[in-house]
Design a protein around this motif. Sequence first.
Motif, PDB file in Angstrom:
ATOM      1  N   HIS A  19      -2.092  -2.099  -8.182  1.00 45.28           N
ATOM      2  CA  HIS A  19      -3.408  -2.399  -7.832  1.00 45.28           C
ATOM      3  C   HIS A  19      -4.131  -1.423  -8.877  1.00 45.28           C
ATOM      4  N   PHE A  78      -0.731   2.260  -6.426  1.00 45.34           N
ATOM      5  CA  PHE A  78      -2.254   2.253  -6.992  1.00 45.34           C
ATOM      6  C   PHE A  78      -2.510   2.864  -8.278  1.00 45.34           C
ATOM      7  N   VAL A 106      -8.397  -2.243   3.199  1.00 42.31           N
ATOM      8  CA  VAL A 106      -6.940  -1.684   3.535  1.00 42.31           C
ATOM      9  C   VAL A 106      -6.981  -0.666   4.636  1.00 42.31           C
ATOM     10  N   HIS A 113       0.778  -0.985   0.076  1.00 40.85           N
ATOM     11  CA  HIS A 113       0.061   0.054  -0.047  1.00 40.85           C
ATOM     12  C   HIS A 113       0.989   1.221   0.062  1.00 40.85           C
ATOM     13  N   LYS A 118      -9.146  -1.888  -6.501  1.00 43.52           N
ATOM     14  CA  LYS A 118      -9.126  -1.004  -5.095  1.00 43.52           C
ATOM     15  C   LYS A 118     -10.464  -0.199  -5.396  1.00 43.52           C
ATOM     16  N   THR A 119     -11.459  -0.318  -4.492  1.00 41.48           N
ATOM     17  CA  THR A 119     -12.444   0.496  -4.526  1.00 41.48           C
ATOM     18  C   THR A 119     -12.733   1.513  -3.197  1.00 41.48           C
ATOM     19  N   ALA A 146      -7.370   0.780  -9.155  1.00 37.29           N
ATOM     20  CA  ALA A 146      -8.665   1.544  -8.480  1.00 37.29           C
ATOM     21  C   ALA A 146      -9.500   1.695  -9.497  1.00 37.29           C
ATOM     22  N   ASP A 197       0.300   2.730   3.735  1.00 45.41           N
ATOM     23  CA  ASP A 197      -0.156   3.970   2.931  1.00 45.41           C
ATOM     24  C   ASP A 197       0.792   4.974   2.796  1.00 45.41           C
ATOM     25  N   ASN A 218     -10.033  -4.872  -2.986  1.00 41.21           N
ATOM     26  CA  ASN A 218      -9.487  -3.864  -1.896  1.00 41.21           C
ATOM     27  C   ASN A 218     -10.589  -2.870  -1.824  1.00 41.21           C
ATOM     28  N   VAL A 219     -10.763  -2.416  -0.660  1.00 46.60           N
ATOM     29  CA  VAL A 219     -11.641  -1.187  -0.393  1.00 46.60           C
ATOM     30  C   VAL A 219     -10.886  -0.166   0.839  1.00 46.60           C
ATOM     31  N   HIS A 220     -11.398   0.894   0.341  1.00 46.96           N
ATOM     32  CA  HIS A 220     -11.178   2.080   1.501  1.00 46.96           C
ATOM     33  C   HIS A 220     -12.606   2.247   1.935  1.00 46.96           C
ATOM     34  N   SER A 264      -5.914  -7.266  -8.336  1.00 50.26           N
ATOM     35  CA  SER A 264      -6.591  -6.752  -7.197  1.00 50.26           C
ATOM     36  C   SER A 264      -7.216  -5.309  -7.537  1.00 50.26           C
TER      37      SER A 264
END
Length: 459
Positions: free
Chosen positions: A123, A92, A238, A58, A150-151, A125, A314, A181-183, A148
């Motif tokens: 990844h 990302f 994440v 990340h 990301k959302t 997004a 991150d 993957n998610v925020h 993977s």
Amino acid sequence: MSLLIKNGRVITAADDYIADIFIEGETINEIGNNLLLKADKEIDASGKLVFPGGIDPHVHLDMPFMGTFSSDNYETGTRAALFGGTTMVIDFILQKQGNSLQAALDEWRGRSNGNCIGDYSFHMAVTDFNDNTKKEIQGLIEKEGIVSFKTFMAYKGALMIDDRQMVGLMEEVKKHGGLINVHATNGDMIDYLIAKHRAEGKLSPLYHYLSQPEVTEAEASERFADMAHYTGCPGYIVHLTCEGALNAVRNATRRNQKVFVETCIQYLLLDASLYEKNFEGAKWVMSPPLRQQKDQETLWAGINQGLVQVVATDHCPFKWEQKLMGKDDFSKIPNGAPGVENRMNLIYNGGVVENRISLNRFVELTSTAAAKMFGLFPKKGTIAVGSDADIVIFDPEKEHTFGVENEHMNVDYSSYEGWKMKGKVETVLSRGRVVIDKGEHTGKQGDGQFLKRGECVKI
Ligand SMILES: [Zn+2]
């Protein structure tokens, strides 16, 4: 080129033994006691720990965000990672709403190609899921090795997708063997609180924290788990930060569901009292924000209970001048902080030295689990015959102090200024090449390879 590492204490997620490691070219060729092999170069690792290079899944390098770019580019960011014992990062790509995923991939390749010093992957997004982007998913997984997706459940109008898009994307990604993957934070609720605080003239960094209370993360984590459960798509949260969100994951286990969880080192070691330092608190303005000490305890417990599998960073640094964009309004402070160089040392200290985790678990959290989750194992994430020779030689006795003067990230402050660390990364190998030699950097721009990834191995 061959290399022999002699007499190190080899630590993997499963093993702990003294041995020699013989490396031929980019990979580990043989492991054993007193190997009688002639190598071009020998390193004596007596008294040192030898573990697989860290994988930070990340990071955000050279990323356009909030009207600026994160200050580490692909060269400086991967170099700083190597200094800290992290030999691979996953960055990302952000789709622009209205554009294709391919356009975003091309843009990110334009900034990264030929610039990395350490290995990397992406990844993707997905910020705009529609009939067109749906058709691109299979190709990304099967042709580009980007498995993977990301959302974001927050940042409405820029990155956020709604639940209709989330469920659609999950069904498509599941069909082709990928991972979401998610925020996970409730974007609408956060937007309301930001607007309310601004209208009341509450503009200091403390209100960044107060605009993202724990419930915004707990609610979204639970909603995400529900949608992943319904669709059967593997889901990975994440930067999970708090008790409420971890309880949503814990609750999901009661219906035999597994939701994968990453936390970041800052959430294990820092807390929200830092936002009380007036504008200096901007250093730690990130989303989600730092939480409370009870949340740190929850996250360490989550690690020990196996609910948290990965510790990332991150890493998304901004220089002080960039942070000043939000001097009069917390909502304009670029969100993010540096950490990729500090992560391994911090987990070693906060985890192993403090007796919270074993050395094997340290390797699992910093490298092996991410390699498995993101389709890189056993090429990456372990020390074994046939694996890439991504190796850290670590002196467990050497002490040093964190501070911006000693660090290599392209940022003018440290999140951990003055912190005393036990243990130090001494030598780092990236695919058989010595890239950090007794604290000096010997790699070069362009040495880092983009890695296509395979299917996630569930852990
Ligand atoms: Zn991030």
